[in-house]
Write a protein that holds these residues in place. Structure first.
Motif, PDB file in Angstrom:
ATOM      1  N   TRP A   1       2.365   1.707  -3.440  1.00 56.13           N
ATOM      2  CA  TRP A   1       1.360   2.169  -4.387  1.00 56.13           C
ATOM      3  C   TRP A   1       1.120   3.674  -4.216  1.00 56.13           C
ATOM      4  CZ3 TRP A   1      -3.421   4.495  -4.279  1.00 56.13           C
ATOM      5  CH2 TRP A   1      -4.134   4.489  -5.472  1.00 56.13           C
ATOM      6  N   LEU A   2       0.975   4.126  -2.974  1.00 55.38           N
ATOM      7  CA  LEU A   2       0.770   5.553  -2.727  1.00 55.38           C
ATOM      8  C   LEU A   2       1.940   6.378  -3.238  1.00 55.38           C
ATOM      9  CD1 LEU A   2      -0.798   5.751   0.836  1.00 55.38           C
ATOM     10  CD2 LEU A   2      -1.836   6.487  -1.312  1.00 55.38           C
TER      11      LEU A   2
ATOM     12  N   ASP B   1       3.956   5.623  -5.614  1.00 56.53           N
ATOM     13  CA  ASP B   1       3.915   5.602  -7.080  1.00 56.53           C
ATOM     14  C   ASP B   1       2.876   6.558  -7.646  1.00 56.53           C
ATOM     15  OD1 ASP B   1       5.927   3.735  -7.185  1.00 56.53           O
ATOM     16  OD2 ASP B   1       4.575   2.027  -7.499  1.00 56.53           O
ATOM     17  N   GLN B   2       1.845   6.885  -6.877  1.00 57.31           N
ATOM     18  CA  GLN B   2       0.779   7.765  -7.355  1.00 57.31           C
ATOM     19  C   GLN B   2       1.184   9.238  -7.349  1.00 57.31           C
ATOM     20  OE1 GLN B   2      -1.888   6.268  -8.789  1.00 57.31           O
ATOM     21  NE2 GLN B   2      -0.613   4.514  -8.233  1.00 57.31           N
TER      22      GLN B   2
ATOM     23  N   GLU C   1       0.830  -1.210   0.000  1.00 55.59           N
ATOM     24  CA  GLU C   1       0.000   0.000   0.000  1.00 55.59           C
ATOM     25  C   GLU C   1       0.865   1.261   0.000  1.00 55.59           C
ATOM     26  OE1 GLU C   1      -3.865  -1.769   2.414  1.00 55.59           O
ATOM     27  OE2 GLU C   1      -2.163  -0.959   3.529  1.00 55.59           O
TER      28      GLU C   1
ATOM     29  N   ARG D   1       6.009  12.823   0.037  1.00 56.85           N
ATOM     30  CA  ARG D   1       6.897  11.873  -0.637  1.00 56.85           C
ATOM     31  C   ARG D   1       8.012  11.440   0.309  1.00 56.85           C
ATOM     32  NH1 ARG D   1       8.376   9.947  -5.434  1.00 56.85           N
ATOM     33  NH2 ARG D   1       6.819  11.048  -6.644  1.00 56.85           N
TER      34      ARG D   1
END
Length: 54
Positions: free
Chosen positions: A15-16, A18-19, A12, A35
Motif C-alpha cells: 500500500w505504501l 502504491d501511494q 502495508e 521507493r
C-alpha cells in the motif's frame, strides 16, 4: 540522522509503495530512495511469506 525500526506486513508495504507516484526523471532523491527501500522490503517479505515455496 536518527533511525528506528518500522514493522510492516506485506499488504502495508504494498500500500505504501502504491501511494508513491510513479518514478519521474526529475524525482527527488529521497523519493527514489524510499521507493527502492520499499521494493527491497517487499522482496524480502515475499521470500519468507507463508505458502511460498523455497
Amino acid at each position: 540522522m536518527n533511525r528506528g525500526p518500522v514493522v510492516l506486513t506485506i499488504d502495508e508495504a504494498e500500500w505504501l509503495l502504491d501511494q508513491i507516484p510513479p518514478p519521474d526523471k526529475d524525482e527527488d532523491m529521497l523519493v527514489k530512495k524510499l521507493r527502492s527501500k520499499l521494493s527491497e522490503l517487499l522482496t524480502e517479505l515475499r521470500k519468507g511469506a507463508e505458502g511460498t515455496g523455497k
